[in-house]
Enzyme design. Structure first.
Site, PDB file in Angstrom:
ATOM      1  CE  LYS A 172      -2.971  -5.590   5.997  1.00  0.00           C
ATOM      2  NZ  LYS A 172      -3.343  -4.395   6.766  1.00  0.00           N
TER       3      LYS A 172
HETATM    4  C1  5RP Z   1      -0.157  -0.778   5.214  1.00  0.00           C
HETATM    5  C2  5RP Z   1      -1.141  -1.636   5.869  1.00  0.00           C
HETATM    6  C3  5RP Z   1      -2.589  -1.279   5.821  1.00  0.00           C
HETATM    7  O1  5RP Z   1      -3.158  -1.571   7.041  1.00  0.00           O
HETATM    8  C4  5RP Z   1      -3.179  -2.076   4.705  1.00  0.00           C
HETATM    9  O2  5RP Z   1      -2.821  -1.514   3.494  1.00  0.00           O
HETATM   10  C5  5RP Z   1      -4.676  -2.392   4.842  1.00  0.00           C
HETATM   11  O3  5RP Z   1      -5.438  -1.464   4.369  1.00  0.00           O
HETATM   12  P1  5RP Z   1      -6.169  -1.488   2.958  1.00  0.00           P
HETATM   13  O4  5RP Z   1      -7.303  -2.470   3.074  1.00  0.00           O
HETATM   14  O5  5RP Z   1      -6.615  -0.072   2.820  1.00  0.00           O
HETATM   15  O6  5RP Z   1      -5.173  -1.913   1.901  1.00  0.00           O
HETATM   16  O7  5RP Z   1      -0.801  -2.645   6.437  1.00  0.00           O
HETATM   17  O8  5RP Z   1       1.066  -1.435   5.140  1.00  0.00           O
END
Ligand code: 5RP
Length: 264
Positions: A172
């Protein structure tokens, strides 16, 4: 890939298109009562039906999400520092044994490449990968942004490729200029975080750009649960991810659903 691992990956990524609309609601692990997540039973439980996978902490699951949902869970297992401290100072706080008890489909660990705690967070990741591989549980690596890092393709490619080489089954990361080049360098499915709340149409454009450039989907949080109509927003994002809808079509869907809900 063993059967269990393959089966779990097929629960996260829809087998017909290899894509996913993940809903990220794990922010409380470092932000506490995040705007839009104060009462997750009311705000998030109704959205779960539209998510392919829910990224969440065990505490939120226990208190706010019905176990009757048949949604795959991506359990956040790294953490330890609040937004008041150095966020990169993380450990694994949730054992794999507890993840299995929860029936998690995968577990998520952050790495902070370029930070003082780079090695510690990479070790968190690899320890969890070693355990996850033993039980057929995919580990998703979150490329959290180390302090003072330039958020460009070079940096995100470095973090994402490292995570894949170390054994993460899913990465991610964040969208950036040149994102299609990053995708060519990362041999596992990549999902994209939504980031800070932006206008709904811009967030739909972001989702569209991600999949057009080769991402396997989004793991979106604030741009869904802080939307003026979260239920319409997640459905519009899904329309892009799974139906290849254009931004205009998804925007139209968002507005139609929003006005239908206002009438109720
Ligand atoms: C924090 C994360 C969150 O899940 C991520 O930030 C995703 O959320 P957003 O779309 O609000 O940024 O992994 O480390």
């Amino acid at each position: 890939m063993n059967w269990g691992m393959q089966n779990r990956m097929s629960r996260i990524f829809q087998p017909h298109d290899g894509r996913t609309t993940m809903l990220a609601v794990d922010h409380g692990y470092f932000l506490g009562p995040t705007s839009g997540l104060e009462d997750m039973k009311t705000s998030i439980d109704p959205l779960v039906q539209y998510a392919d996978c829910l990224m969440v902490t065990r505490g939120a699951l226990r208190c706010s999400i019905s176990p009757d949902h048949n949604v795959p869970v991506m359990l956040r297992v790294s953490g330890g520092s609040s937004v008041l401290k150095d966020l990169s100072d993380e450990e694994i706080y949730n054992s794999l044994e507890d993840a299995i008890r929860i029936n998690a489909t995968g577990v998520a660990v952050s790495i902070f490449i370029g930070s003082a705690n780079e090695r510690q967070t990479v070790t968190n990741l690899t320890k969890m990968i070693n355990e996850g591989e033993r039980y057929g549980i995919p580990v998703l690596a979150v490329t959290a942004v180390g302090k003072d890092m330039v958020r460009d393709e070079r940096y995100f490619s470095l973090c994402s490729r490292m995570a894949a080489e170390l054994g993460a089954r899913i990465v991610k990361t964040y969208y950036c200029d040149g994102f299609a080049d990053l995708i060519k360098k990362v041999p596992v499915p990549v999902v994209v975080a939504g980031g800070k709340k932006i206008p709904e149409k811009d967030a739909l454009q972001l989702a569209y750009n991600c999949v057009s450039d080769g991402a396997a989907g989004v793991d979106m949080g604030r741009n869904i649960f802080q939307s003026e109509c979260p239920s319409a927003m997640i459905q519009a994002v899904r329309h892009i991810i799974h139906d290849n809808a254009t931004v205009d079509k998804a925007w139209e869907m968002f507005n139609t659903l929003k006005s239908e809900m206002a009438k109720k």
